[in-house]
Scaffold this active site. Structure first.
Site, mmCIF file in Angstrom:
data_model
loop_
_atom_site.group_PDB
_atom_site.id
_atom_site.type_symbol
_atom_site.label_atom_id
_atom_site.label_comp_id
_atom_site.label_asym_id
_atom_site.label_seq_id
_atom_site.Cartn_x
_atom_site.Cartn_y
_atom_site.Cartn_z
ATOM 1 N N ARG A 155 -34.271 7.746 24.217
ATOM 2 C CA ARG A 155 -34.858 6.702 25.046
ATOM 3 C C ARG A 155 -35.796 5.820 24.227
ATOM 4 O O ARG A 155 -36.585 6.296 23.429
ATOM 5 C CB ARG A 155 -35.626 7.325 26.204
ATOM 6 C CG ARG A 155 -36.327 6.313 27.125
ATOM 7 C CD ARG A 155 -37.791 6.130 26.796
ATOM 8 N NE ARG A 155 -38.499 5.330 27.806
ATOM 9 C CZ ARG A 155 -39.756 4.942 27.716
ATOM 10 N NH1 ARG A 155 -40.473 5.282 26.647
ATOM 11 N NH2 ARG A 155 -40.316 4.226 28.676
ATOM 12 N N THR B 264 -49.323 2.895 25.966
ATOM 13 C CA THR B 264 -49.153 2.108 24.747
ATOM 14 C C THR B 264 -50.474 1.441 24.405
ATOM 15 O O THR B 264 -51.178 0.992 25.303
ATOM 16 C CB THR B 264 -48.092 1.000 24.967
ATOM 17 O OG1 THR B 264 -46.867 1.582 25.404
ATOM 18 C CG2 THR B 264 -47.852 0.204 23.699
ATOM 19 N N THR C 28 -48.711 -2.533 29.187
ATOM 20 C CA THR C 28 -48.646 -1.072 29.168
ATOM 21 C C THR C 28 -48.172 -0.605 30.534
ATOM 22 O O THR C 28 -48.348 -1.301 31.535
ATOM 23 C CB THR C 28 -50.022 -0.468 28.833
ATOM 24 O OG1 THR C 28 -49.918 0.961 28.745
ATOM 25 C CG2 THR C 28 -51.054 -0.812 29.876
ATOM 26 N N GLY C 29 -47.548 0.568 30.572
ATOM 27 C CA GLY C 29 -47.083 1.091 31.856
ATOM 28 C C GLY C 29 -45.664 1.604 31.777
ATOM 29 O O GLY C 29 -45.220 2.093 30.731
ATOM 30 N N ASP C 30 -44.946 1.489 32.875
ATOM 31 C CA ASP C 30 -43.579 1.995 32.976
ATOM 32 C C ASP C 30 -42.644 1.035 32.258
ATOM 33 O O ASP C 30 -42.092 0.106 32.842
ATOM 34 C CB ASP C 30 -43.189 2.138 34.443
ATOM 35 C CG ASP C 30 -41.833 2.821 34.623
ATOM 36 O OD1 ASP C 30 -41.095 2.956 33.621
ATOM 37 O OD2 ASP C 30 -41.516 3.229 35.752
ATOM 38 N N GLY C 31 -42.460 1.294 30.978
ATOM 39 C CA GLY C 31 -41.677 0.390 30.149
ATOM 40 C C GLY C 31 -40.237 0.273 30.556
ATOM 41 O O GLY C 31 -39.602 -0.765 30.332
#
Length: 343
Positions: free
Chosen positions: A236, A208, A259-262
């Site tokens: 999703r 993101t 940002t990352g594993d939302g």
């Protein structure tokens, strides 16, 4: 500080606004926001729109804007958010199809509705009715090729769990047994595929842009844009359009971007946590570290990062599970500075 969690801070006390900070080394996006805030004297909200729009047009890392991150059906959809830290208004779209301007659609939601979030195809209908171009095919030759290769690799890795078949493209069914995942499949190929599943999250498939701007008047805004996780299950929605998770801003305190594993991070609202920790007196470094530590205690293998900035321009980045970079531009710099935070 938890092991595996690194924090980087730069002190900017006394810096003259404007200021732009964003996740990742998306230099052109930061330059676009800076030009808007500095040369055009745009508001923080408009500068964020200009910066995130630039990233969408450039298709940053293939994870922002159209043409990237196909879902299980091979389709690209967009998530975006804009938040005004002066009024606390938010506009967002999620799972938006057929419209390429995610951040502009989010602003239309904020400006022309009393809602916060519109989703799916009806978000597209609204955006087009408000003047954005469409319908447009959001796929590209690159995204289709990526999806085709994934299908040929038996749809691995993916985001399914506790289903049958474990290795393959479905249709999927609930699996009662919680053992012997590989069944009669070739053991080596099966376990290699299962190992891939554990590594499904990474920078270039799950990313993101999250941007914060403090304008010349000290007002703060944040925005995000993403095309979501590659090979996500259709429908999703990650943390990109969720205020408090991917981004949060309050003029009285500061801002945060993530940002990352939302799918994991949105359960903890890390950016809301960061801003509220700064409100209670924490500096950005400690606030960023604390927010990620809370997640890591429950999910030690998660991958993610936050960048925090207080109303005085002090900024810090923290990450867990990967090497993270963020970008900063202010009046003391000749160009965008990239700061690396190592996990």
């Amino acid at each position: 500080m938890d092991q595996g969690l690194e924090v980087e801070q730069r002190d900017n006390l006394g810096v003259t606004y404007p200021l732009v900070v964003a996740t990742w080394p998306f230099k052109e996006a930061v330059r676009a926001a800076w030009r808007s805030a500095n040369e055009k004297a745009s508001s923080a909200v408009d500068a964020v729109i200009d910066g995130c729009s630039a990233c969408e047009e450039l298709r940053c890392d293939g994870t922002v804007g159209p043409g990237g991150s196909p879902d299980e059906n091979g389709e690209t959809t967009l998530d975006a958010l804009i938040m005004n830290g002066t009024t606390m208004e938010v506009g967002a779209v999620a799972g938006m199809r057929f419209v390429k301007d995610g951040i502009k659609a989010a602003k239309l939601v904020m400006d022309h509705t009393d809602h916060t979030l519109l989703v799916g195809e009806m978000a597209s209908v609204f955006a087009i009715s408000m003047g954005l171009s469409g319908p447009t095919n959001l796929s590209s030759s690159e995204s289709i090729k990526k999806w085709t290769n994934w299908k040929q690799n038996h749809c691995q890795p993916n985001f399914r769990k506790n289903v049958f078949p474990e290795i393959g493209c479905g249709p999927y069914h609930v699996r009662d047994e919680k053992f012997n995942l590989c069944g009669e499949a070739d053991a080596r190929n099966c376990f290699e595929a299962l190992e891939l599943q554990s590594n499904v999250v990474g920078r270039h498939n799950h990313d993101t842009i999250s941007m914060a701007v403090i304008d010349k008047w000290g007002h703060i805004a944040v925005g995000t844009s993403t095309n979501g996780a590659t090979f996500k299950i259709p429908g999703r929605v990650g943390d990109g359009p969720i205020a408090g998770s991917s981004a949060y801003a309050d003029d009285e305190v500061g801002a945060c971007g993530a940002t990352g594993d939302g799918d994991v991070m949105m359960r903890f609202l890390p950016c809301y946590q960061v801003v509220e920790s700064m409100r209670q007196g924490m500096d950005p470094q400690r606030a960023a570290s604390d927010a990620l530590s809370r997640i890591a205690r429950k999910f030690p293998n998660f991958v993610g990062a936050v960048v925090a900035v207080n109303r005085n321009g002090v900024h810090a980045g923290a990450c867990h599970g990967w090497t993270f970079q963020y970008s900063i531009m202010n009046s003391t710099l000749d160009d965008v500075e990239i700061i690396t935070v190592v996990s």
